[in-house]
Design a protein around this motif. Structure first.
Motif, PDB file in Angstrom:
ATOM      1  N   GLU A 146       0.690  -1.336   0.652  1.00  0.00           N
ATOM      2  CA  GLU A 146       0.313   0.508   0.279  1.00  0.00           C
ATOM      3  C   GLU A 146       0.879   1.455  -0.385  1.00  0.00           C
ATOM      4  O   GLU A 146       1.637   1.253   1.072  1.00  0.00           O
ATOM      5  N   LEU A 147       0.626   1.804  -1.016  1.00  0.00           N
ATOM      6  CA  LEU A 147       1.446   3.258  -1.045  1.00  0.00           C
ATOM      7  C   LEU A 147       1.004   4.249  -0.063  1.00  0.00           C
ATOM      8  O   LEU A 147      -0.248   3.727  -0.757  1.00  0.00           O
ATOM      9  N   HIS A 148       1.775   5.112   0.361  1.00  0.00           N
ATOM     10  CA  HIS A 148       1.606   6.547   0.909  1.00  0.00           C
ATOM     11  C   HIS A 148       1.642   7.887   0.970  1.00  0.00           C
ATOM     12  O   HIS A 148       3.020   7.832   0.325  1.00  0.00           O
ATOM     13  N   ASP A 149       1.377   8.708   0.680  1.00  0.00           N
ATOM     14  CA  ASP A 149       2.097  10.407  -0.237  1.00  0.00           C
ATOM     15  C   ASP A 149       2.826  10.268   1.127  1.00  0.00           C
ATOM     16  O   ASP A 149       3.337  11.599   0.827  1.00  0.00           O
ATOM     17  N   GLY A 150       2.448  10.235   2.278  1.00  0.00           N
ATOM     18  CA  GLY A 150       3.606  10.419   3.287  1.00  0.00           C
ATOM     19  C   GLY A 150       3.141   9.293   4.213  1.00  0.00           C
ATOM     20  O   GLY A 150       3.013   8.343   4.394  1.00  0.00           O
ATOM     21  N   PHE A 151       4.516   9.707   6.186  1.00  0.00           N
ATOM     22  CA  PHE A 151       4.907   9.242   6.704  1.00  0.00           C
ATOM     23  C   PHE A 151       3.751   9.425   7.780  1.00  0.00           C
ATOM     24  O   PHE A 151       3.559   8.782   8.812  1.00  0.00           O
ATOM     25  N   ASP A 152       2.337   9.417   7.960  1.00  0.00           N
ATOM     26  CA  ASP A 152       1.302   9.355   9.041  1.00  0.00           C
ATOM     27  C   ASP A 152       0.953   8.335   9.385  1.00  0.00           C
ATOM     28  O   ASP A 152       0.422   8.564  10.529  1.00  0.00           O
ATOM     29  N   PHE A 153       1.258   7.353   8.592  1.00  0.00           N
ATOM     30  CA  PHE A 153       1.289   6.095   9.203  1.00  0.00           C
ATOM     31  C   PHE A 153       2.089   5.415  10.725  1.00  0.00           C
ATOM     32  O   PHE A 153       2.075   5.031  11.149  1.00  0.00           O
ATOM     33  N   TRP A 154       3.147   6.535  10.606  1.00  0.00           N
ATOM     34  CA  TRP A 154       4.525   6.234  11.956  1.00  0.00           C
ATOM     35  C   TRP A 154       3.571   6.860  12.827  1.00  0.00           C
ATOM     36  O   TRP A 154       3.653   5.616  13.591  1.00  0.00           O
ATOM     37  N   VAL A 155       2.425   7.552  12.955  1.00  0.00           N
ATOM     38  CA  VAL A 155       1.498   7.702  14.338  1.00  0.00           C
ATOM     39  C   VAL A 155       0.159   7.031  14.890  1.00  0.00           C
ATOM     40  O   VAL A 155      -0.103   7.606  15.676  1.00  0.00           O
ATOM     41  N   ASP A 156       0.109   6.967  13.907  1.00  0.00           N
ATOM     42  CA  ASP A 156      -1.634   6.970  13.665  1.00  0.00           C
ATOM     43  C   ASP A 156      -2.311   7.628  14.263  1.00  0.00           C
ATOM     44  O   ASP A 156      -2.539   8.450  13.618  1.00  0.00           O
ATOM     45  N   ASP A 157      -3.386   7.310  15.130  1.00  0.00           N
ATOM     46  CA  ASP A 157      -3.852   8.310  15.408  1.00  0.00           C
ATOM     47  C   ASP A 157      -3.580   8.981  16.840  1.00  0.00           C
ATOM     48  O   ASP A 157      -4.041  10.221  17.837  1.00  0.00           O
ATOM     49  N   ALA A 158      -2.411   9.204  17.303  1.00  0.00           N
ATOM     50  CA  ALA A 158      -1.309   9.669  18.252  1.00  0.00           C
ATOM     51  C   ALA A 158      -1.717  11.024  18.248  1.00  0.00           C
ATOM     52  O   ALA A 158      -1.258  11.789  17.026  1.00  0.00           O
ATOM     53  N   GLU A 159      -1.366  11.754  19.579  1.00  0.00           N
ATOM     54  CA  GLU A 159      -1.412  13.011  18.827  1.00  0.00           C
ATOM     55  C   GLU A 159      -0.251  13.897  19.268  1.00  0.00           C
ATOM     56  O   GLU A 159       0.641  13.276  19.872  1.00  0.00           O
ATOM     57  N   LEU A 160       0.661  14.786  18.388  1.00  0.00           N
ATOM     58  CA  LEU A 160       2.114  14.773  18.118  1.00  0.00           C
ATOM     59  C   LEU A 160       2.198  16.356  19.201  1.00  0.00           C
ATOM     60  O   LEU A 160       1.329  17.659  18.369  1.00  0.00           O
ATOM     61  N   ASP A 161       3.193  16.545  19.338  1.00  0.00           N
ATOM     62  CA  ASP A 161       3.365  18.112  19.978  1.00  0.00           C
ATOM     63  C   ASP A 161       4.130  18.936  18.846  1.00  0.00           C
ATOM     64  O   ASP A 161       4.142  18.136  17.922  1.00  0.00           O
TER      65      ASP A 161
END
Length: 299
Positions: A146-161
């Motif tokens: 599955e190709l992705h446009d970016g690396f958002d799969f790194w964080v899943d549903d987590a909130e980032l600072d």
């Protein structure tokens, strides 16, 4: 027995008890479903994931049923055991031995054993006793990227600072636009700057694939789109994991899907050329030498 003799015997015992080094494996993904896509994920696809299942009897108690294989993880971690129990393994994190299959399998096993929320930040060097992927995962299950446009799969549903979000945005900006073509396994269109290319992991041993392309090049049939003049020119090849990855430059104004017919035709040509048992002609040998001189070995 003198001290020197006893010390010599002890040294020999220590040396002989060390685990045997990993033998070099030219095609580490051979025998896995989707060998060419494993190579593509490791070398030419920037952001992608695929799911694999552990083979029956290989999953320890409490292990997840499936593992996510990713092109790359944050900070080039080899693997990550998420807080929710998911296990991700990055396969662009580099080699620790002469067998990439063992290194990735080692990362899988370490991540499964790690506490949730723990990244595997480095890999110990694999040994001849380290399990290979071919023995660890279910080889009857398909390997679908599955190709992705970016690396958002790194964080899943987590909130980032703020710092984490900025880091993710920088990573996303570095992603090369890539599209998987439908007309051949492991053929990918990509845009790098203002130029566009088709990069294609061929399913043959690299020597066979090089000779096949040499036959086409000598016959002036190695262009993807000969009707477009200089379009579709074969620029050269990468070598990786025992396979060949030819690269064609294509019209930057065209849509990725517009190259499917040309890739399908080239696939037929390459299959025929790869099946030929005729000795290479002088012109074909010259073409092969030229291709070999322009080949680049990845890793």
């Amino acid at each position: 027995m003198g001290k020197a003799s006893r010390r010599s015997r002890t040294d020999r015992t220590v040396r002989t008890s060390r685990p045997a080094p990993v033998p070099f494996v030219a095609r580490p993904f051979e025998g896995l479903p989707g060998e060419t896509d494993w190579v593509a994920m490791r070398e030419i696809v920037p952001a992608a994931t695929a799911t694999v299942r552990l083979a029956e009897g290989k999953a320890p108690a409490g292990a997840p049923e499936s593992i996510t294989i990713a092109t790359v993880l944050p900070l080039a971690w080899p693997a990550l055991h998420r807080n929710n129990g998911d296990v991700l393994v990055g396969i662009q994190s580099g080699n620790a031995s002469g067998d990439t299959s063992r290194d990735i399998a080692h990362a899988v096993e370490l991540a499964i054993a790690a506490e949730p929320g723990t990244p595997i930040q480095s890999l110990p060097v694999s040994t001849a006793e380290t399990t290979r992927l071919q023995d660890l995962i279910d080889v009857d299950a398909p390997f679908e990227i599955e190709l992705h446009d970016g690396f958002d799969f790194w964080v899943d549903d987590a909130e980032l600072d703020v710092e984490g979000q900025q880091s993710l945005e920088r990573a996303n900006e570095s992603v090369i636009p890539t599209v998987k073509l439908a007309s051949a396994p492991s053929a990918y269109w990509c845009r790098i700057g203002e130029r566009c290319y088709v990069r294609w992991v061929l399913p043959y041993d690299e020597d066979v694939a090089t000779s096949a392309l040499a036959r086409l090049h000598a016959a002036d049939t190695s262009r993807l789109t000969p009707e477009h003049g200089d379009g579709g020119r074969l620029l050269g090849c990468f070598r990786s994991s025992g396979l060949l990855i030819p690269v064609w430059e294509v019209d930057p104004g065209s849509e990725p899907e517009s190259h499917d017919d040309a890739v399908a035709t080239m696939r037929e040509r390459i299959d025929v050329a790869a099946a030929s048992t005729e000795p290479l002609t002088a012109a074909e040998r010259g073409a092969r030498a030229g291709l070999t001189n322009r080949q680049v070995t990845l890793r």
